[in-house]
Design a protein around this motif. Structure first.
Motif, mmCIF file in Angstrom:
data_model
loop_
_atom_site.group_PDB
_atom_site.id
_atom_site.type_symbol
_atom_site.label_atom_id
_atom_site.label_comp_id
_atom_site.label_asym_id
_atom_site.label_seq_id
_atom_site.Cartn_x
_atom_site.Cartn_y
_atom_site.Cartn_z
ATOM 1 N N LYS A 3 44.217 35.464 7.867
ATOM 2 C CA LYS A 3 43.269 35.558 6.817
ATOM 3 C C LYS A 3 43.633 36.693 6.079
ATOM 4 O O LYS A 3 43.328 36.679 4.777
ATOM 5 C CB LYS A 3 42.183 35.906 7.909
ATOM 6 C CG LYS A 3 40.898 36.048 6.864
ATOM 7 C CD LYS A 3 39.389 36.136 7.395
ATOM 8 C CE LYS A 3 38.301 36.310 6.555
ATOM 9 N NZ LYS A 3 37.144 36.843 7.201
ATOM 10 N N ALA A 4 44.223 37.780 6.394
ATOM 11 C CA ALA A 4 44.609 39.017 5.606
ATOM 12 C C ALA A 4 45.549 38.747 4.599
ATOM 13 O O ALA A 4 45.689 39.193 3.388
ATOM 14 C CB ALA A 4 45.103 40.097 6.649
ATOM 15 N N ASN A 5 46.471 37.725 4.653
ATOM 16 C CA ASN A 5 47.721 37.352 3.985
ATOM 17 C C ASN A 5 47.368 36.056 3.017
ATOM 18 O O ASN A 5 48.264 35.568 2.292
ATOM 19 C CB ASN A 5 49.059 37.447 4.343
ATOM 20 C CG ASN A 5 49.220 36.102 5.513
ATOM 21 O OD1 ASN A 5 48.574 35.432 5.329
ATOM 22 N ND2 ASN A 5 49.948 36.430 6.420
ATOM 23 N N GLY A 6 46.168 35.551 3.145
ATOM 24 C CA GLY A 6 45.903 34.274 2.327
ATOM 25 C C GLY A 6 46.537 32.981 2.805
ATOM 26 O O GLY A 6 46.656 32.141 2.151
ATOM 27 N N PHE A 7 46.837 33.000 4.233
ATOM 28 C CA PHE A 7 47.335 31.693 4.722
ATOM 29 C C PHE A 7 48.755 31.221 4.187
ATOM 30 O O PHE A 7 48.950 29.791 4.025
ATOM 31 C CB PHE A 7 46.334 30.702 4.820
ATOM 32 C CG PHE A 7 45.095 31.170 5.285
ATOM 33 C CD1 PHE A 7 44.969 30.986 6.932
ATOM 34 C CD2 PHE A 7 43.923 31.789 5.013
ATOM 35 C CE1 PHE A 7 43.740 31.665 7.544
ATOM 36 C CE2 PHE A 7 42.866 31.990 5.331
ATOM 37 C CZ PHE A 7 42.590 32.175 6.745
ATOM 38 N N GLN A 8 49.455 32.084 3.454
ATOM 39 C CA GLN A 8 50.629 31.540 2.901
ATOM 40 C C GLN A 8 51.533 30.964 3.693
ATOM 41 O O GLN A 8 52.214 29.921 3.358
ATOM 42 C CB GLN A 8 51.440 32.935 2.187
ATOM 43 C CG GLN A 8 51.974 33.933 3.231
ATOM 44 C CD GLN A 8 52.522 35.212 2.709
ATOM 45 O OE1 GLN A 8 53.536 34.906 1.740
ATOM 46 N NE2 GLN A 8 52.336 36.336 2.937
ATOM 47 N N TYR A 9 51.893 31.144 5.164
ATOM 48 C CA TYR A 9 52.815 30.488 6.023
ATOM 49 C C TYR A 9 52.101 29.325 6.390
ATOM 50 O O TYR A 9 52.972 28.250 6.627
ATOM 51 C CB TYR A 9 53.106 31.393 7.115
ATOM 52 C CG TYR A 9 53.816 32.649 6.566
ATOM 53 C CD1 TYR A 9 55.053 32.877 5.818
ATOM 54 C CD2 TYR A 9 53.155 33.861 7.173
ATOM 55 C CE1 TYR A 9 55.498 33.743 5.270
ATOM 56 C CE2 TYR A 9 53.944 35.292 6.562
ATOM 57 C CZ TYR A 9 54.916 34.846 5.664
ATOM 58 O OH TYR A 9 55.640 36.322 5.268
ATOM 59 N N GLU A 10 50.960 29.132 6.473
ATOM 60 C CA GLU A 10 50.172 27.626 6.744
ATOM 61 C C GLU A 10 50.472 26.910 5.774
ATOM 62 O O GLU A 10 50.929 25.821 6.105
ATOM 63 C CB GLU A 10 48.630 28.001 6.900
ATOM 64 C CG GLU A 10 48.329 28.594 8.099
ATOM 65 C CD GLU A 10 48.463 29.946 8.240
ATOM 66 O OE1 GLU A 10 48.227 30.775 9.519
ATOM 67 O OE2 GLU A 10 48.811 30.696 7.371
ATOM 68 N N THR A 11 50.321 27.215 4.434
ATOM 69 C CA THR A 11 50.684 26.489 3.509
ATOM 70 C C THR A 11 52.149 25.881 3.160
ATOM 71 O O THR A 11 52.453 24.958 3.024
ATOM 72 C CB THR A 11 50.395 27.074 2.028
ATOM 73 O OG1 THR A 11 49.061 27.419 2.051
ATOM 74 C CG2 THR A 11 50.666 26.065 0.903
ATOM 75 N N GLN A 12 53.035 26.847 3.663
ATOM 76 C CA GLN A 12 54.722 26.627 3.584
ATOM 77 C C GLN A 12 54.809 25.563 4.723
ATOM 78 O O GLN A 12 55.651 24.708 4.568
ATOM 79 C CB GLN A 12 55.298 27.989 3.931
ATOM 80 C CG GLN A 12 56.856 27.871 3.287
ATOM 81 C CD GLN A 12 57.467 29.384 3.396
ATOM 82 O OE1 GLN A 12 56.735 30.169 3.392
ATOM 83 N NE2 GLN A 12 58.759 29.230 3.446
ATOM 84 N N ALA A 13 54.450 25.919 5.867
ATOM 85 C CA ALA A 13 54.727 25.243 6.999
ATOM 86 C C ALA A 13 54.263 23.590 6.747
ATOM 87 O O ALA A 13 55.150 22.835 7.300
ATOM 88 C CB ALA A 13 54.140 25.657 8.296
ATOM 89 N N GLN A 14 52.956 23.413 6.552
ATOM 90 C CA GLN A 14 52.658 22.171 6.120
ATOM 91 C C GLN A 14 53.357 21.576 5.157
ATOM 92 O O GLN A 14 53.477 19.916 5.127
ATOM 93 C CB GLN A 14 51.136 22.185 5.651
ATOM 94 C CG GLN A 14 50.255 22.454 6.979
ATOM 95 C CD GLN A 14 48.642 22.747 6.712
ATOM 96 O OE1 GLN A 14 47.928 21.584 6.426
ATOM 97 N NE2 GLN A 14 48.466 23.735 6.073
ATOM 98 N N SER A 15 53.657 21.975 3.783
ATOM 99 C CA SER A 15 54.561 21.510 2.958
ATOM 100 C C SER A 15 55.827 21.083 3.578
ATOM 101 O O SER A 15 56.263 19.820 3.337
ATOM 102 C CB SER A 15 54.834 22.610 1.672
ATOM 103 O OG SER A 15 55.455 22.149 0.626
ATOM 104 N N LEU A 16 56.459 21.836 4.485
ATOM 105 C CA LEU A 16 57.781 21.585 4.958
ATOM 106 C C LEU A 16 57.437 20.332 5.787
ATOM 107 O O LEU A 16 58.442 19.259 5.902
ATOM 108 C CB LEU A 16 58.273 22.576 5.724
ATOM 109 C CG LEU A 16 59.881 22.540 6.240
ATOM 110 C CD1 LEU A 16 60.395 23.810 6.348
ATOM 111 C CD2 LEU A 16 59.818 21.829 7.748
#
Length: 301
Positions: A283-296
């Motif tokens: 939550k603190a970093n805006g879920f950037q890695y969730e977005t990246q992981a799902q895109s991959l």
């Protein structure tokens, strides 16, 4: 011209076949009570997505500290922000989203959560009953097993019997459609989960292996070796790779090549999915890695 019923049925079968084999994204949520909501987390509609509520624990929350209850599970996640209506809302908004609960975890109120049944039969009966209530109340789809401490270290047979019978009963009763286990590379932990796997692999759909429990100095080549080892340990299973977004987390970080390792596995046809611990930390970093992981992962579909 309207498509025939046969054509529509074939399309549905094809869709379900692709969905069952598509790489999965999963995210643990709710353990830290920081107000994170399902709706905060970005969802890519092209990727099967599992939210995993952390945790349901067979401990009595009214005592201080909480005490074991021999299979009578209670909700220990942030049920204020992750309520039954919130589950219904996220599943209605995204047909690719399913929601599970995780059992156990590492600690409760700062104390270890021990797997400590008094007998297999009573633990299973209590667990099936209490979890049926929670699963139906929340309209959940699956269950994850994340016990990390064992009151009787070395008693792998009791763990295997209890958890295996529980998952089998929940599936046979039509209460869940999938189950996962969440081991990590510790000899006592692995001995319990591999005993469970040896006897009940047929009812376990995913291995959410905690690769972030390895050292933070892990390199890409080491990570790939770790993955290959766990693929052998859980032979026919779908082993998911993982990372943690917690401050000071171990394992292979994005900065050191986590997504490079994921791409390597993807190119080898071995990327079954990715899970992240946890939405609370992200939550603190805006879920950037969730977005990246799902895109991959969407590129593997």
């Amino acid at each position: 011209m309207r498509p025939s019923n046969t054509f529509l049925l074939l399309q549905l079968v094809l869709f379900l076949s692709r969905a069952s084999s598509a790489p999965l994204f999963a995210e643990y949520i709710g353990a830290q009570f920081n107000g994170v909501k399902f709706s905060d987390v970005p969802v890519n509609t092209n990727v099967p997505f599992h939210f995993i509520l952390a945790f349901a624990i067979d401990y009595d929350s009214s005592t201080s500290p909480p005490t074991p209850t021999n299979g009578n599970f209670n909700i220990f996640w942030d049920s204020t922000n992750l309520s039954p209506s919130d589950v219904s809302a996220i599943k209605s908004q995204y047909p690719n989203v399913k929601v599970a609960l995780s059992l156990g975890g590492a600690t409760v109120s700062g104390q270890p959560v021990n797997f400590s049944p008094t007998s297999v039969d009573t633990w299973v009966a209590n667990a099936v009953s209490s979890l049926t209530t929670i699963i139906q109340q929340y309209n959940l789809d699956g269950i994850d097993i994340d016990y990390e401490n064992f009151a009787a270290s070395g008693d792998t047979a009791t763990f295997s019997s209890c958890i295996g019978q529980l998952v089998t009963a929940l599936k046979n009763n039509g209460l869940i459609s999938f189950a996962s286990i969440a081991p990590f590379d510790n000899s006592d932990v692995q001995s319990h989960y591999q005993a469970l796997w040896a006897n009940y692999a047929s009812v376990i759909d995913y291995v959410n292996f905690q690769f972030y429990a390895y050292d933070s100095s892990t390199t890409v080549s080491q990570f790939l070796n770790y993955y290959n080892t766990q693929e052998i340990n859980y032979g026919s299973g779908k082993v998911l790779v993982s990372m943690s977004t917690a401050s000071g987390a171990g394992g292979l970080s994005p900065a050191n090549g986590f997504f490079t390792a994921c791409s390597d596995l993807q190119n080898q046809g071995k990327l079954n999915g990715i899970f992240i611990w946890s939405a609370d930390d992200s939550k603190a970093n805006g879920f950037q890695y969730e977005t990246q992981a799902q895109s991959l992962l969407a590129g593997s579909s």
